[in-house]
Design a protein around this motif. Structure first.
Motif, short mmCIF file in Angstrom:
data_model
loop_
_atom_site.label_atom_id
_atom_site.label_comp_id
_atom_site.label_asym_id
_atom_site.label_seq_id
_atom_site.Cartn_x
_atom_site.Cartn_y
_atom_site.Cartn_z
N ALA A 197 0.83 -1.21 0.00
CA ALA A 197 0.00 0.00 0.00
C ALA A 197 0.86 1.26 0.00
O ALA A 197 0.55 2.24 -0.69
N ALA A 198 1.95 1.22 0.74
CA ALA A 198 2.85 2.38 0.81
C ALA A 198 3.51 2.67 -0.53
O ALA A 198 3.97 3.79 -0.78
N ASN A 199 3.54 1.65 -1.40
CA ASN A 199 4.16 1.81 -2.72
C ASN A 199 3.15 1.79 -3.86
O ASN A 199 3.51 1.63 -5.03
N GLY A 200 1.86 1.95 -3.51
CA GLY A 200 0.83 2.12 -4.52
C GLY A 200 0.24 0.84 -5.07
O GLY A 200 -0.37 0.85 -6.15
N PHE A 201 0.39 -0.27 -4.35
CA PHE A 201 -0.15 -1.55 -4.80
C PHE A 201 -1.23 -2.04 -3.84
O PHE A 201 -1.08 -1.89 -2.62
N ASP A 202 -2.27 -2.63 -4.38
CA ASP A 202 -3.38 -3.14 -3.59
C ASP A 202 -3.25 -4.66 -3.48
O ASP A 202 -3.39 -5.38 -4.47
N ALA A 203 -2.97 -5.15 -2.28
CA ALA A 203 -2.73 -6.57 -2.09
C ALA A 203 -3.93 -7.41 -2.54
O ALA A 203 -3.77 -8.42 -3.24
N GLU A 204 -5.12 -7.01 -2.14
CA GLU A 204 -6.30 -7.80 -2.47
C GLU A 204 -6.60 -7.77 -3.96
O GLU A 204 -7.08 -8.76 -4.54
N ALA A 205 -6.31 -6.64 -4.63
CA ALA A 205 -6.52 -6.56 -6.07
C ALA A 205 -5.58 -7.51 -6.81
O ALA A 205 -5.99 -8.17 -7.79
N ILE A 206 -4.34 -7.61 -6.34
CA ILE A 206 -3.39 -8.52 -6.99
C ILE A 206 -3.77 -9.96 -6.73
O ILE A 206 -3.68 -10.81 -7.63
N ILE A 207 -4.24 -10.26 -5.52
CA ILE A 207 -4.74 -11.61 -5.24
C ILE A 207 -5.91 -11.93 -6.17
O ILE A 207 -6.00 -13.03 -6.74
N GLY A 208 -6.82 -10.97 -6.34
CA GLY A 208 -7.96 -11.18 -7.22
C GLY A 208 -7.55 -11.42 -8.66
O GLY A 208 -8.08 -12.33 -9.33
N ALA A 209 -6.59 -10.64 -9.16
CA ALA A 209 -6.11 -10.82 -10.53
C ALA A 209 -5.43 -12.17 -10.70
O ALA A 209 -5.45 -12.75 -11.80
N SER A 210 -4.86 -12.68 -9.62
CA SER A 210 -4.17 -13.97 -9.70
C SER A 210 -5.12 -15.11 -10.01
O SER A 210 -4.71 -16.12 -10.60
N GLY A 211 -6.38 -14.97 -9.63
CA GLY A 211 -7.35 -16.00 -9.97
C GLY A 211 -7.44 -16.23 -11.46
O GLY A 211 -7.64 -17.36 -11.93
N GLU A 212 -7.28 -15.16 -12.23
CA GLU A 212 -7.32 -15.26 -13.69
C GLU A 212 -5.98 -15.65 -14.28
O GLU A 212 -5.90 -16.45 -15.22
N HIS A 213 -4.89 -15.04 -13.75
CA HIS A 213 -3.60 -15.17 -14.40
C HIS A 213 -2.77 -16.36 -13.94
O HIS A 213 -1.91 -16.85 -14.68
N LEU A 214 -3.01 -16.84 -12.72
CA LEU A 214 -2.12 -17.85 -12.15
C LEU A 214 -2.17 -19.20 -12.87
O LEU A 214 -1.11 -19.84 -13.01
N PRO A 215 -3.33 -19.70 -13.31
CA PRO A 215 -3.33 -21.05 -13.90
C PRO A 215 -2.34 -21.22 -15.06
O PRO A 215 -1.58 -22.20 -15.08
N ALA A 216 -2.34 -20.29 -16.02
CA ALA A 216 -1.43 -20.42 -17.16
C ALA A 216 0.02 -20.26 -16.73
O ALA A 216 0.92 -20.97 -17.21
N PHE A 217 0.26 -19.32 -15.81
CA PHE A 217 1.62 -19.09 -15.33
C PHE A 217 2.13 -20.29 -14.55
O PHE A 217 3.27 -20.75 -14.77
N ALA A 218 1.31 -20.83 -13.66
CA ALA A 218 1.72 -21.97 -12.85
C ALA A 218 1.99 -23.20 -13.72
O ALA A 218 2.92 -23.97 -13.45
N LYS A 219 1.21 -23.37 -14.77
CA LYS A 219 1.41 -24.51 -15.66
C LYS A 219 2.76 -24.43 -16.37
O LYS A 219 3.52 -25.41 -16.40
N ALA A 220 3.08 -23.26 -16.92
CA ALA A 220 4.36 -23.09 -17.61
C ALA A 220 5.53 -23.19 -16.63
O ALA A 220 6.56 -23.81 -16.93
N SER A 221 5.36 -22.60 -15.46
CA SER A 221 6.42 -22.64 -14.46
C SER A 221 6.63 -24.06 -13.95
O SER A 221 7.76 -24.49 -13.69
#
Length: 235
Positions: A197-221
């Motif tokens: 938050a002190a650096n302009g990032f929203d923790a819960e928003a990034i967690i929420g975005a991870s629901g969409e982005h994580l599956p493809a990333f985790a598969k490749a990783s």
């Protein structure tokens, strides 16, 4: 097979999907806290590989955190022994410094989801054969690796040139967090919510975005991490 040594630099943040993959292979994991372990008793001869995880420390803060220098020396000992190493975020920076590289504060923090682009060398690397050339990847760092003498740069992002490097055949430094699974993303964000938050990032928003982005990333990783684990030789 001898156990994999895991250096955990944050008490709450473990090895995520990499820990799962190691366990699925029937390998033992010896996990120690980087800031609270006896380095004199960590001998590469007792282990099959080394994993160094991330943390809030900076790799150049060896006066404030003397144990970081011990981790750099341990990385060198594992390399001298020919044992595989995987470093993630701070762990990659520690590995870079062990190789004579430079780590500096980044112009801006790279936290959340940013494109990862394989270099020409990365596209032909042994552990990245099934990896997309461009992939939305999870990042959480303020420092960046400036250079790694003798290493091959395998991937970059718009903010960070050295996102993934290889030294020799079995030593890899991941500036981004290839090891994360959904629980680790949540722990990482909520563990650092005030800092974010002190650096302009929203923790819960990034967690929420991870629901969409994580599956493809985790598969490749996962594929890349599996191929790194293939480099871990039996006793």
């Amino acid at each position: 097979m001898k156990p994999v040594l895991v250096i955990q630099n944050d008490a709450k943040e473990g090895a995520g999907q990499l820990a799962t993959l190691i366990a699925e292979r029937g390998l033992q994991q010896d996990t120690v806290l980087g800031f609270d372990t006896d380095y004199d008793h960590l001998d590469p001869a007792d282990y099959s590989a080394l994993v160094v995880l991330g943390g809030a420390q900076s790799a150049y803060e060896t006066e404030a955190y003397p144990y970081l220098a011990r981790q750099m020396a341990l990385c060198q000992e594992f390399m001298d022994a020919g044992k595989p190493i995987a470093g993630f975020c701070l762990g990659a920076q520690i590995l870079a410094r062990a190789l004579g590289g430079e780590v500096v504060p980044g112009a801006q923090k790279e936290i959340g989801w940013y494109d990862l682009q394989l270099t020409a060398e990365g596209a032909h690397d042994a552990i990245l054969g099934a990896h997309p050339k461009t992939l939305l990847a999870y990042h959480f760092h303020g420092d960046r690796i400036e250079s790694v003498p003798g290493a091959v740069n395998l991937a970059s992002s718009a903010l960070t040139e050295w996102q993934l490097f290889r030294h020799g055949a079995n030593v890899y430094g991941f500036q981004y967090h290839a090891e994360v699974d959904a629980p680790l993303v949540e722990v990482m964000c909520r563990n650092n919510a005030d800092y974010m938050a002190a650096n302009g990032f929203d923790a819960e928003a990034i967690i929420g975005a991870s629901g969409e982005h994580l599956p493809a990333f985790a598969k490749a990783s996962k594929e890349a991490l599996q191929r790194w684990l293939d480099l871990v030789a039996p006793d």
